[in-house]
Scaffold this active site. Structure first.
Site, PDB file in Angstrom:
ATOM      1  N   TYR A  27       0.876  -1.293  -0.394  1.00 49.22           N
ATOM      2  CA  TYR A  27       0.268  -0.198   0.239  1.00 49.22           C
ATOM      3  C   TYR A  27       0.671   1.066  -0.280  1.00 49.22           C
ATOM      4  CZ  TYR A  27      -3.687  -3.177   0.971  1.00 49.22           C
ATOM      5  OH  TYR A  27      -4.941  -4.178   1.408  1.00 49.22           O
ATOM      6  N   TRP A  31      -4.383   6.001   2.441  1.00 48.93           N
ATOM      7  CA  TRP A  31      -5.604   5.882   2.137  1.00 48.93           C
ATOM      8  C   TRP A  31      -6.026   6.337   3.518  1.00 48.93           C
ATOM      9  CZ3 TRP A  31      -2.342   2.466  -1.041  1.00 48.93           C
ATOM     10  CH2 TRP A  31      -3.068   2.139  -1.672  1.00 48.93           C
ATOM     11  N   TRP A  33      -9.421   6.204   6.204  1.00 52.59           N
ATOM     12  CA  TRP A  33      -9.350   5.763   6.814  1.00 52.59           C
ATOM     13  C   TRP A  33      -7.879   5.086   8.064  1.00 52.59           C
ATOM     14  CZ3 TRP A  33     -12.472   0.834   9.526  1.00 52.59           C
ATOM     15  CH2 TRP A  33     -12.380   0.656   8.518  1.00 52.59           C
ATOM     16  N   ASP A  34      -7.209   4.688   6.761  1.00 49.58           N
ATOM     17  CA  ASP A  34      -5.632   4.326   7.735  1.00 49.58           C
ATOM     18  C   ASP A  34      -4.751   5.130   7.957  1.00 49.58           C
ATOM     19  OD1 ASP A  34      -5.958   2.027   5.279  1.00 49.58           O
ATOM     20  OD2 ASP A  34      -4.229   1.210   6.342  1.00 49.58           O
ATOM     21  N   GLY A 159     -14.168  -0.178   3.243  1.00 45.14           N
ATOM     22  CA  GLY A 159     -12.689  -0.757   3.913  1.00 45.14           C
ATOM     23  C   GLY A 159     -12.588  -2.149   4.497  1.00 45.14           C
ATOM     24  N   ASP A 161     -12.598  -5.322   2.626  1.00 47.24           N
ATOM     25  CA  ASP A 161     -13.003  -5.268   1.092  1.00 47.24           C
ATOM     26  C   ASP A 161     -13.491  -6.156   0.735  1.00 47.24           C
ATOM     27  OD1 ASP A 161     -11.374  -2.860   1.207  1.00 47.24           O
ATOM     28  OD2 ASP A 161     -10.450  -4.203  -0.120  1.00 47.24           O
ATOM     29  N   ARG A 193      -5.582 -12.940   0.414  1.00 46.42           N
ATOM     30  CA  ARG A 193      -5.984 -11.615  -0.284  1.00 46.42           C
ATOM     31  C   ARG A 193      -7.350 -12.693  -1.106  1.00 46.42           C
ATOM     32  NH1 ARG A 193      -4.545  -6.693   0.487  1.00 46.42           N
ATOM     33  NH2 ARG A 193      -5.278  -6.406  -1.585  1.00 46.42           N
ATOM     34  N   TYR A 346      -7.809 -12.136   4.261  1.00 45.83           N
ATOM     35  CA  TYR A 346      -8.450 -10.386   4.337  1.00 45.83           C
ATOM     36  C   TYR A 346     -10.016 -10.530   4.365  1.00 45.83           C
ATOM     37  CZ  TYR A 346      -7.827  -6.057   2.730  1.00 45.83           C
ATOM     38  OH  TYR A 346      -7.260  -4.607   2.580  1.00 45.83           O
ATOM     39  N   GLU A 390      -0.285  -6.337   9.826  1.00 46.94           N
ATOM     40  CA  GLU A 390      -1.876  -5.266   9.180  1.00 46.94           C
ATOM     41  C   GLU A 390      -3.035  -6.252   9.773  1.00 46.94           C
ATOM     42  OE1 GLU A 390      -2.268  -5.763   5.255  1.00 46.94           O
ATOM     43  OE2 GLU A 390      -4.456  -4.954   4.335  1.00 46.94           O
TER      44      GLU A 390
END
Ligand code: DGY
Length: 417
Positions: A27, A31, A33-34, A159, A161, A193, A346, A390
């Protein structure tokens, strides 16, 4: 024990001249909200840098008020889809959707907790009109019929995803008819992912906005993916309440009436999403006119927004209590009893620190301090086990996704340390 120096080092390493990338490679941009959650981490050791994070994010705000979910501050080969695919042609190249509206909440916390008062007051003066424009954008563009429930156009906007909650509405979206090369799989194991059919549809939607000239009204009526996302609704609601507090503190009452009305509409509408049987608020597919009955951490976020009655709050607290018993490292993003629960993939099961923080905040607000503490201890175990990944495997606590991750380090600094 949180290693504060190591957590601060993650933010310094991910600092790119005023904005923080979530992690290097996977990334490589900003981003929304990050970045908001990460600012809370900076606040613990560099207040000026925390405010800068917000100023840089809002430098990419669209004229209509939207804050895009990604600002592409430069080129990076390591990420797809980049600005050319989004095609939005804005001064700061960006995506064309937003992300959970955490910013007003973050800015209120920074304003109330920052020690440098002059800095905080000047920053809020500058940011307040931008925040107001952003919140008005959500209500105006995503709920033009004033139902009280804003809608989302993309799983990326949530967010969360790859949540199983989006499987059914996403399956009805056509696939893109061009080939592409994913970059995420060059950084992270494919087991952690999304699958290709999901990516094909994510990209169809990106094309759809571009082909239709980002015309809000057309997209609202015709987008093949329109979902009432409880997490998005709840985070916006909490943030609008925080924004009104900021307006009061700054003596800026020009937006108070319309934003208060928007809060009222959501408060009147939210119980339509309540499931007494499942003890949470379900997402809703507006295209198929169908309830999306998957229990995810998003479906208890109305606790964070003060959007549930005390009795609904009690039901959700019971649900969370049992949920914590069901996985070793909790709270898992999808309820482990779901057929679609995957502890590593994810948003289909792993643990995210910032969501747990929001849920714990909500539980405390509703008077469940012990349960909030349980969520916090379960969250701390993930970092103790694996560091600043993450997300974390809900069964083993193993780190997943990107390593040296900014919002994980930030939540550790802000909440756990
Ligand atoms: C991605 O590329 O996986 C992002 O989450 C989109 O925002």
């Amino acid at each position: 024990m949180i290693d504060v120096d190591a957590a601060q080092q993650v933010l310094r390493t991910n600092d790119r001249d005023g904005h923080t990338v979530p992690t290097d490679g996977l990334y490589p941009f900003q981003w929304s909200w990050d970045s908001g959650i990460t600012a809370l981490g900076w606040l613990q050791f560099d207040e000026a840098r925390a405010w800068q994070e917000a100023h840089v994010m809002f430098s990419g705000q669209w004229d209509n008020g939207m804050v895009p979910h990604i600002l592409f501050h430069g080129d990076a080969e390591s990420y797809f889809p980049g600005p050319d695919v989004w095609g939005s042609n804005t001064a700061v190249p960006s995506s064309a959707i937003s992300q959970p509206a955490v910013w007003a909440t973050v800015i209120r916390l920074m304003f109330e907790q920052g020690k440098d008062r002059a800095l905080a007051e000047a920053a809020v003066q500058q940011l307040l009109p931008k925040l107001i424009a952003y919140h008005r954008w959500w209500y105006r563009e995503r709920d033009p019929d004033e139902t009280g429930l804003i809608c989302s156009y993309h799983p990326w906007e949530s967010g969360m995803d790859n949540s199983p909650a989006w499987d059914d509405p996403l399956a009805k979206v056509p696939e893109v008819d061009w080939s592409y090369q994913r970059r995420d799989l060059g950084h992270v194991d494919s087991e952690q992912r999304p699958h290709k059919p999901q990516y094909d549809r994510y990209l169809y939607l990106v094309d759809f906005y571009k082909k239709n000239g980002f015309d809000s009204d057309f997209i609202y009526r015709n987008c093949p993916y329109r979902v009432i996302d409880v997490g998005l609704v709840a985070i916006l609601h909490r943030a609008t309440r925080d924004l009104l507090e900021l307006c009061r503190a700054a003596g800026a009452d020009e937006a108070m009436d319309d934003l208060s009305l928007a809060l009222q509409r959501t408060e009147n509408a939210i119980s339509k999403l309540w499931s007494e049987e499942h003890r949470c608020f379900f997402n809703y597919d507006l295209v198929a006119d169908e309830v999306l009955d998957e229990i995810t951490t998003g479906t208890v976020l109305p606790l964070f927004a003060g959007l549930a009655s005390q009795s609904k709050g009690a039901y959700m607290a019971d649900l969370i209590d049992e949920w914590l018993d069901a996985t070793a490292f909790a709270l898992s993003s999808t309820h482990p009893a779901s057929d679609r629960f995957e502890p590593q993939r994810y948003w289909r099961g792993p643990v995210w620190l910032h969501i747990n923080w929001m849920i714990a905040e909500g539980l405390s607000d509703y008077g469940y301090a012990d349960l909030a503490e349980r969520v916090k201890q379960a969250t701390r175990k993930c970092v103790d086990e694996s560091g600043f990944y993450e997300y974390f495997d809900a069964q083993t606590g193993a780190g997943c996704g990107g390593g040296q991750f900014s919002w994980t380090a930030a939540v550790a600094l802000y909440w756990l340390a």
